[in-house]
Design a protein around this motif. Structure first.
Motif, mmCIF file in Angstrom:
data_model
loop_
_atom_site.group_PDB
_atom_site.id
_atom_site.type_symbol
_atom_site.label_atom_id
_atom_site.label_comp_id
_atom_site.label_asym_id
_atom_site.label_seq_id
_atom_site.Cartn_x
_atom_site.Cartn_y
_atom_site.Cartn_z
ATOM 1 N N VAL A 149 14.494 57.997 56.022
ATOM 2 C CA VAL A 149 15.112 56.689 56.243
ATOM 3 C C VAL A 149 16.590 56.842 55.934
ATOM 4 N N ILE A 183 14.831 54.693 60.882
ATOM 5 C CA ILE A 183 13.874 55.748 60.555
ATOM 6 C C ILE A 183 14.053 56.935 61.497
ATOM 7 N N GLY A 195 12.361 56.489 51.745
ATOM 8 C CA GLY A 195 11.098 56.237 52.418
ATOM 9 C C GLY A 195 9.904 56.239 51.473
ATOM 10 N N VAL A 252 8.189 53.116 50.291
ATOM 11 C CA VAL A 252 8.648 52.064 51.199
ATOM 12 C C VAL A 252 7.948 52.119 52.552
ATOM 13 N N THR A 253 7.932 53.287 53.183
ATOM 14 C CA THR A 253 7.290 53.437 54.486
ATOM 15 C C THR A 253 5.895 54.052 54.309
ATOM 16 N N THR A 256 7.705 58.371 54.876
ATOM 17 C CA THR A 256 7.918 58.439 56.318
ATOM 18 C C THR A 256 7.092 59.531 56.980
ATOM 19 N N TRP A 310 8.259 44.421 51.848
ATOM 20 C CA TRP A 310 8.474 44.244 53.281
ATOM 21 C C TRP A 310 8.551 42.765 53.654
ATOM 22 N N THR A 346 13.799 48.966 58.273
ATOM 23 C CA THR A 346 13.244 48.951 56.918
ATOM 24 C C THR A 346 13.845 47.776 56.149
#
Length: 399
Positions: free
Chosen positions: A186, A193, A217, A220-221, A227, A304, A326
């Motif tokens: 990220v 991304i 990331g 978060v992802t 990610t 999010w 993001t």
């Protein structure tokens, strides 16, 4: 009275004045208390939109208790570098947990995410190699590449045609023993991304080593797993890098990958060999934080939700928020002096959103970067949006 070199004095004074004139001098603020959704600076309470504490774990009560217990049992420091007798059983447990978290065979921890890139790149790449590096990669990647003395070939940001062309040219030149492609997972200034599936495809075509720095990331992802996991590519990426200071909420960094890669880093990466190990309280808190992220997506989901809410609000007001994918949400102002002025007024009105200007971002792309977290309430975000509207109109940034 201490007498500094006249040459040094002239150099420093001249350049500091130049930065101030250009609106590029960064004033450092001191936070009086914890770095949570509300912070206190110079006695003023502010809605905090500049922290990397994505999940609010930096002030989590459970992690604080775990850290205190570790201090009581192990003391405040590890006492040595990892290769002598600074490896506590806590470090081993942490690295096992990190490998499980990232879906790899092994992991190695470092004192910071910056250290990871200084350590891992130079341990594998040298003057006979080449590195394909995204143009917007983090400063630590750039410095790690320079330290390795490999040929650095920058490719246009997330431009897969440019990456393919440059990978093909590097491979067919026959000049390099190894070629690596490096990207952030990220990108921290714009929130977009990396196109990891396409990067992996190109890497397979030209036999490239793959290296992903997922500092922004992890947590978060990919429902918190990062990610690489978001794209289901944990078996395709050679190096997964992450910090333990952002979503994880503590301090440090790690590299996750195959067992032989991690074994190599333990005997050849200089920050691991020559710097004292992470303190026990931090290691214990990190391990607990990672387990919390693995056990539940509650904090991830709230992050999010808050990110989408703030992003929609800023966009509705007319701010240029770029193309973030993001919770990272920039308000791109452009002019550096106006950016600094905008940030200053936000702070005066009660929102701490720090200006980011050159050299952190290219000249003419100054911005205020917003980092909503799982710890923010809707009321806090509504108050922030009201202040953004007031200051944005006052400075003629929005209508």
């Amino acid at each position: 009275m201490i007498q500094l070199s006249k040459v040094l004095n002239a150099f420093v004074d001249e350049n500091l004045q130049q930065l101030r004139t250009q609106g590029l001098y960064n004033e450092i603020d001191s936070v009086e208390g914890p770095n949570g959704p509300i912070i206190t600076i110079r006695g003023q309470q502010l809605i905090n939109l500049s922290s990397n504490n994505y999940l609010g774990l930096a002030t989590n009560d459970t992690l604080k208790e775990v850290a205190k217990k570790a201090i009581d049992k192990y003391g405040v420091g590890a006492g040595a570098v990892r290769t002598i007798n600074g490896t506590l059983d806590l470090h081993v447990k942490l690295e096992e947990k990190l490998a499980e978290f990232k879906g790899t065979k092994a992991a190695i921890s470092y004192q910071s995410g910056f250290n990871c890139n200084m350590a891992a790149i130079s341990a594998v790449m040298d003057k006979n190699d080449a590195i394909l590096s995204d143009q917007l990669n983090h400063a630590s990647i750039i410095d790690g590449c320079r330290l390795s003395k490999a040929k650095i070939i920058a490719y246009n940001h997330s431009d897969m045609n440019d990456l393919r062309e440059k990978a093909k040219a590097a491979k067919e030149s026959g000049l390099y023993n190894k070629i690596m492609v490096i990207t952030d997972g990220v990108f921290s200034m714009d929130g977009d991304i990396a196109k990891l599936p396409e990067i992996v495809e190109i890497a397979k075509e030209f036999d490239l080593i793959t290296y992903v720095d997922d500092a922004h990331g992890s947590g978060v992802t990919g429902k918190g797993k990062g990610t690489v996991k978001h794209f289901g590519l944990q078996n395709e990426i050679d190096f997964q890098i992450g910090t333990l200071s952002k979503a994880i909420g503590v301090v440090g960094g790690y590299v996750a990958g195959k067992q032989n890669v991690i074994d190599w880093l333990k005997v050849r990466s200089r920050p691991f060999l020559f710097s004292t190990a992470l303190p026990p309280a931090d290691v214990a808190a990190i391990t607990e934080a990672v387990q919390m992220i693995m056990d539940s997506t509650e904090l991830h989901d709230r992050l999010w939700e808050n990110g989408d809410y703030l992003k929609a609000g800023l966009q509705k007001l007319g701010f240029n928020i770029g193309h973030s994918e993001t919770p990272i949400t920039p308000c791109i102002i452009g002019d550096e002096t106006l950016t600094q002025q905008f940030s200053k007024r936000l702070i005066e009105e009660g929102v701490y959103a720090k200006s980011i200007v050159f050299p952190t971002v290219p000249k003419g792309t100054g911005r205020v970067r917003n980092m909503p977290t799982a710890a923010h309430t809707k009321e806090m975000l509504d108050d922030a949006l009201a202040i953004y509207e007031k200051v944005g109109k006052e400075l003629d940034i929005i209508k």
